[in-house]
Scaffold this motif. Structure first.
Motif, PDB file in Angstrom:
ATOM      1  N   PRO A   1       0.902  -1.330   0.090  1.00 41.53           N
ATOM      2  CA  PRO A   1       0.110   0.126   0.013  1.00 41.53           C
ATOM      3  C   PRO A   1       0.917   1.216   0.161  1.00 41.53           C
ATOM      4  O   PRO A   1       2.157   1.303   0.472  1.00 41.53           O
ATOM      5  CB  PRO A   1      -0.970  -0.234   1.246  1.00 41.53           C
ATOM      6  N   PRO A   2       0.407   2.410  -0.596  1.00 46.73           N
ATOM      7  CA  PRO A   2       1.119   3.648  -0.647  1.00 46.73           C
ATOM      8  C   PRO A   2       1.649   4.270   0.884  1.00 46.73           C
ATOM      9  O   PRO A   2       2.640   4.694   0.750  1.00 46.73           O
ATOM     10  CB  PRO A   2       0.131   4.588  -1.486  1.00 46.73           C
ATOM     11  N   ALA A   3       0.602   4.133   1.693  1.00 41.68           N
ATOM     12  CA  ALA A   3       0.882   4.593   2.749  1.00 41.68           C
ATOM     13  C   ALA A   3       1.290   3.517   4.174  1.00 41.68           C
ATOM     14  O   ALA A   3       0.792   2.461   3.909  1.00 41.68           O
ATOM     15  CB  ALA A   3      -0.532   5.339   3.434  1.00 41.68           C
TER      16      ALA A   3
ATOM     17  N   ALA B   1       1.832   3.081  10.366  1.00 41.97           N
ATOM     18  CA  ALA B   1       2.742   2.830  11.748  1.00 41.97           C
ATOM     19  C   ALA B   1       4.186   3.443  11.609  1.00 41.97           C
ATOM     20  O   ALA B   1       4.612   4.305  12.405  1.00 41.97           O
ATOM     21  CB  ALA B   1       3.034   1.252  11.678  1.00 41.97           C
ATOM     22  N   ARG B   2       4.686   3.411  10.316  1.00 41.17           N
ATOM     23  CA  ARG B   2       5.838   3.937   9.960  1.00 41.17           C
ATOM     24  C   ARG B   2       5.758   5.463  10.336  1.00 41.17           C
ATOM     25  O   ARG B   2       6.600   6.154  10.828  1.00 41.17           O
ATOM     26  CB  ARG B   2       6.355   3.972   8.586  1.00 41.17           C
ATOM     27  N   GLU B   3       4.483   6.380   9.839  1.00 37.73           N
ATOM     28  CA  GLU B   3       4.415   7.855   9.979  1.00 37.73           C
ATOM     29  C   GLU B   3       4.344   8.061  11.610  1.00 37.73           C
ATOM     30  O   GLU B   3       4.814   8.993  11.910  1.00 37.73           O
ATOM     31  CB  GLU B   3       3.206   8.186   9.273  1.00 37.73           C
ATOM     32  N   ALA B   4       3.804   7.279  12.186  1.00 32.19           N
ATOM     33  CA  ALA B   4       3.668   7.530  13.768  1.00 32.19           C
ATOM     34  C   ALA B   4       5.060   7.520  14.242  1.00 32.19           C
ATOM     35  O   ALA B   4       5.555   8.291  15.260  1.00 32.19           O
ATOM     36  CB  ALA B   4       2.793   6.395  14.375  1.00 32.19           C
TER      37      ALA B   4
ATOM     38  N   GLU C   1       1.768  14.593   0.265  1.00 35.09           N
ATOM     39  CA  GLU C   1       2.268  14.495  -0.953  1.00 35.09           C
ATOM     40  C   GLU C   1       3.029  13.212  -1.514  1.00 35.09           C
ATOM     41  O   GLU C   1       2.888  12.918  -2.738  1.00 35.09           O
ATOM     42  CB  GLU C   1       3.371  15.720  -1.294  1.00 35.09           C
ATOM     43  N   VAL C   2       4.021  12.649  -0.620  1.00 34.13           N
ATOM     44  CA  VAL C   2       4.423  11.641  -1.138  1.00 34.13           C
ATOM     45  C   VAL C   2       3.638  10.417  -1.385  1.00 34.13           C
ATOM     46  O   VAL C   2       3.689   9.598  -2.343  1.00 34.13           O
ATOM     47  CB  VAL C   2       5.544  11.136   0.210  1.00 34.13           C
ATOM     48  N   ILE C   3       2.393  10.402  -0.557  1.00 31.59           N
ATOM     49  CA  ILE C   3       1.549   9.308  -0.680  1.00 31.59           C
ATOM     50  C   ILE C   3       0.733   9.541  -1.898  1.00 31.59           C
ATOM     51  O   ILE C   3       0.538   8.434  -2.494  1.00 31.59           O
ATOM     52  CB  ILE C   3       0.464   9.232   0.661  1.00 31.59           C
TER      53      ILE C   3
END
Ligand SMILES: C=C(O[C@@H]1C=C(C(=O)O)C=C[C@H]1O)C(=O)O
Length: 111
Positions: A52-54, A57-60, A90-92
């Motif tokens: 998946p693009p997003a 968990a990594r973002e958190a 924007e990255v997503i």
């Protein structure tokens, strides 16, 4: 008082500070360009492997880390978080586009 009426020493100090600001803005642009080069490659890797693009968990983890860095640097952590969220959104979008172009869209898993 208008900008044209500033005393010479004040004008000189303003120019000195603005030169520094211009250098920092250039560095930010270059750093963002490098970051997007890396995230584009991540996008292709994800699309090839049907990921998946997003990755919330990594973002958190990034937000926690960036807020701590901001605090030690005396930068407003809320601002750091908002900035990261803006960039990541924007990255997503890029990753979603890459997945569509690769024909590897993963419906239902996109942010
Ligand atoms: C770059 C990635 O893709 C997305 C964008 C991220 C980013 O810009 O840092 C982080 C997590 C993902 O939502 C990744 O998974 O590492």
């Amino acid at each position: 008082m208008t900008m044209n009426e500033i005393d010479e020493p004040v004008r000189a100090e303003l120019n000195r500070l603005r030169e520094s600001i211009d250098n920092i803005d250039a560095a930010v642009v270059h750093m963002l360009a490098e970051r997007f080069k890396a995230t584009q490659q991540v996008g292709h890797l994800k699309a090839e492997h049907h990921l998946p693009p997003a990755d919330p968990a990594r973002e958190a983890r990034q937000i926690t880390r960036l807020r701590q860095l901001a605090e030690s640097a005396r930068l407003d952590p809320a601002f750091a978080e908002k900035l990261l969220n803006f960039i990541v959104a924007e990255v997503i979008r890029h990753h979603e586009r890459i997945a569509e172009q690769t024909g590897n869209g993963t419906p239902g898993t996109q942010a």
